[in-house]
Write an enzyme that holds these catalytic residues in place. Structure first.
Site, PDB file in Angstrom:
ATOM      1  N   CYS A 167      29.843  31.133 -31.119  1.00 43.29           N
ATOM      2  CA  CYS A 167      30.696  31.509 -30.288  1.00 43.29           C
ATOM      3  C   CYS A 167      30.623  31.066 -28.971  1.00 43.29           C
ATOM      4  CB  CYS A 167      30.880  33.046 -30.265  1.00 43.29           C
ATOM      5  SG  CYS A 167      31.444  33.818 -31.918  1.00 43.29           S
ATOM      6  N   GLY A 170      34.659  28.320 -30.750  1.00 43.11           N
ATOM      7  CA  GLY A 170      35.537  29.070 -31.286  1.00 43.11           C
ATOM      8  C   GLY A 170      36.781  29.139 -31.174  1.00 43.11           C
ATOM      9  N   ASN A 211      27.061  35.738 -29.055  1.00 40.38           N
ATOM     10  CA  ASN A 211      27.110  34.498 -29.908  1.00 40.38           C
ATOM     11  C   ASN A 211      25.731  34.635 -30.712  1.00 40.38           C
ATOM     12  OD1 ASN A 211      27.161  32.079 -30.955  1.00 40.38           O
ATOM     13  ND2 ASN A 211      26.028  30.938 -29.250  1.00 40.38           N
ATOM     14  N   GLY A 212      25.966  34.574 -31.919  1.00 43.26           N
ATOM     15  CA  GLY A 212      24.973  34.845 -33.023  1.00 43.26           C
ATOM     16  C   GLY A 212      25.089  35.705 -34.200  1.00 43.26           C
TER      17      GLY A 212
END
Length: 509
Positions: free
Chosen positions: A2, A28, A102-103
């Site tokens: 992302c 994304g 993000n992750g």
């Protein structure tokens, strides 16, 4: 994968966040969102499914008022595309906190259960990002203060590190206070901090990649370190603190292979130069393995492999040509749910220039081979265009294991290299021969740019999950979420979202 951004400015930040998200769109393409905050503490949110340009219209931008805000572009890690899971997420207690992440939290199911049973918090989606937000909110609540400062924020992040496992680069906006950026103790997902001087004072930006800073005229200060938190209060004061007890600088190698833009700098390493070095190593391996090769031309699979392919051609001393023209309005095929959709999109995305193939022995270079579906179709396209022989080179090692740290790799059984030798993969995709990058050469390609990078997330290549909490049970769970059947929906009318919910409930049980 992302893209996230946060800005504390001296003027309205809506347009800057919008422009940063368009630059991060490659991270994304499923959904986008922006939340801003005015001086009075009024929050404004717009988010939805689609590309940045489609989610935000003039009427939305006008409503996104304030000199502080965060933004997010998303793709669905488990194949679930829902506007309800578009970010930023928001929780009103304490203070009003919004978050973009993000992750992937590898222990999110356990955390979700703990949040309900112990912290008395309800999670409304199937997103681990909402879980991360609520863990942060609970840790801030535990400070027990009506008014907080940066010290309280950093103590809360320390609590997050103690509870959360996996990969997380996150940006949170605390209403009335400022913007917080923090990165997991391994630094798996990237995050950078930059500043911009204006007539009214210094503005700060936190973002996934340095290219977002560049296009908006921000000077890159540095990467946010693994385990570190940075906090910019609403008046523009900058604070930072190491909040984890033990840290390892172990960036994700796949960021350099595929995810990041070539004009970005991650962990003080130029993605562009790393890909040049990948091309050097790839050419050297070809010369050792096939010293009498008969390659006439090197052709990249656009776009990510161009840099490595150009350097491979230079080192081999053969021509480099652009043999495929790309339709830039088709999304990245390896993250598309469903085999049928991927097959259709490859033909829509690429078209061969026959004169670059006709009667030639062609070396096709791609950044990686994941399912093999795209590679197989591209090789057939080269043959249909008249290629005599088609060789294939991957700038990355064989992808044999699923990713659990925020990249939507397919399930292990759908990876073409899983339980197959190089020769077997070559046969499966229809290549005359196949060369993979060696893992040590890939490490050197990235690590050469920063001597402090001695460890990496290599899990998709060697199955070594550095957080130490991944077992067969978890991988089976991921398999159930990510295979094509789960993404396309069950034949009896179920869908991936329902499947994810039931699996989470089973995992919590």
């Amino acid at each position: 994968m992302c893209g996230i951004v946060g800005i504390v400015g001296k003027q309205a930040v809506n347009q800057s966040i919008y422009e940063a998200l368009t630059v991060l769109q490659h991270r994304g393409q499923d959904a986008a969102g922006i939340m801003t905050c005015t001086k009075s503490g009024r929050l404004h949110l717009r988010k939805g499914n689609g590309l940045v340009r489609d989610v935000f219209r003039t009427r939305h931008m006008i409503e996104l008022k304030g000199k502080m805000g965060i933004g997010h572009v998303r793709y669905p890690t488990a194949g679930c595309s829902s506007s309800a899971e578009a970010q930023p997420f928001y929780v009103n207690s304490p203070y009003g906190i919004s978050l973009a992440h993000n992750g992937n939290l590898t222990n999110f199911a356990q955390l979700k259960r703990d949040l309900f049973r112990e912290d008395l918090r309800h999670i409304n989606t199937y997103s681990d990002s909402e879980v991360l937000l609520n863990v942060l909110a609970h840790e801030l609540h535990n400070q027990g203060k009506l008014r907080i400062d940066h010290e309280d924020v950093f103590r809360a992040v320390s609590g997050v590190h103690k509870r959360c496992r996996g990969a997380y680069a996150a940006i949170a906006m605390i209403t009335g206070y400022g913007i917080l950026g923090f990165r997991d103790p391994y630094g798996i997902r990237p995050m950078v901090i930059g500043k911009r001087e204006t007539e009214k004072g210094t503005e700060y930006m936190v973002a996934s990649e340095s290219v977002a800073l560049d296009v908006l005229g921000f000077e890159m200060m540095r990467d946010v370190l693994p385990g570190e938190a940075v906090f910019i209060d609403r008046d523009g004061n900058f604070y930072s603190r190491q909040c984890a007890d033990k840290t390892v600088r172990a960036t994700c190698l796949f960021e350099f292979v595929y995810l990041a833009r070539p004009d970005s700098i991650i962990d003080d390493v130029s993605v562009y130069k790393a890909r040049l070095r990948m091309g050097d190593h790839l050419a050297n391996k070809i010369k050792k393995t096939y010293p009498d090769h008969d390659i006439d031309v090197v052709i990249p699979i656009p776009d990510t492999s161009r840099t490595s392919a150009l350097q491979t051609a230079n080192e081999l001393g053969v021509k480099y040509r652009e043999g495929f023209i790309k339709n830039r309005y088709i999304g990245r095929t390896f993250i598309m749910p469903g085999q049928k959709q991927r097959k259709k999109s490859v033909r829509q995305k690429l078209n061969a220039i026959d004169l670059e193939f006709n009667g030639k022995n062609v070396l096709l270079v791609d950044d990686s081979i994941v399912r093999g579906t795209t590679s197989m179709q591209i090789i057939q396209m080269a043959r249909d265009a008249g290629a005599n022989k088609v060789y294939f080179a991957s700038a990355a090692p064989a992808v044999r294991y699923p990713n659990v740290y925020g990249i939507d790799m397919p399930s292990a059984t759908e990876l073409v290299a899983h339980d197959r030798s190089t020769e077997e993969v070559a046969k499966a995709i229809g290549a005359d021969w196949l060369i993979y990058q060696d893992l040590e050469d890939l490490k050197e390609s990235v690590g050469h740019g920063n001597a402090e990078l001695t460890e990496f997330d290599t899990s998709v290549f060697d199955g070594n999950y550095l957080t130490g909490d991944i077992d067969k049970t978890y991988l089976d769970y991921i398999e159930s979420l990510r295979n094509d059947e789960a993404k396309q929906g069950k034949k009896d009318g179920g869908n991936s979202k329902d499947s994810r919910a039931s699996l989470i409930d089973m995992h919590n049980g």
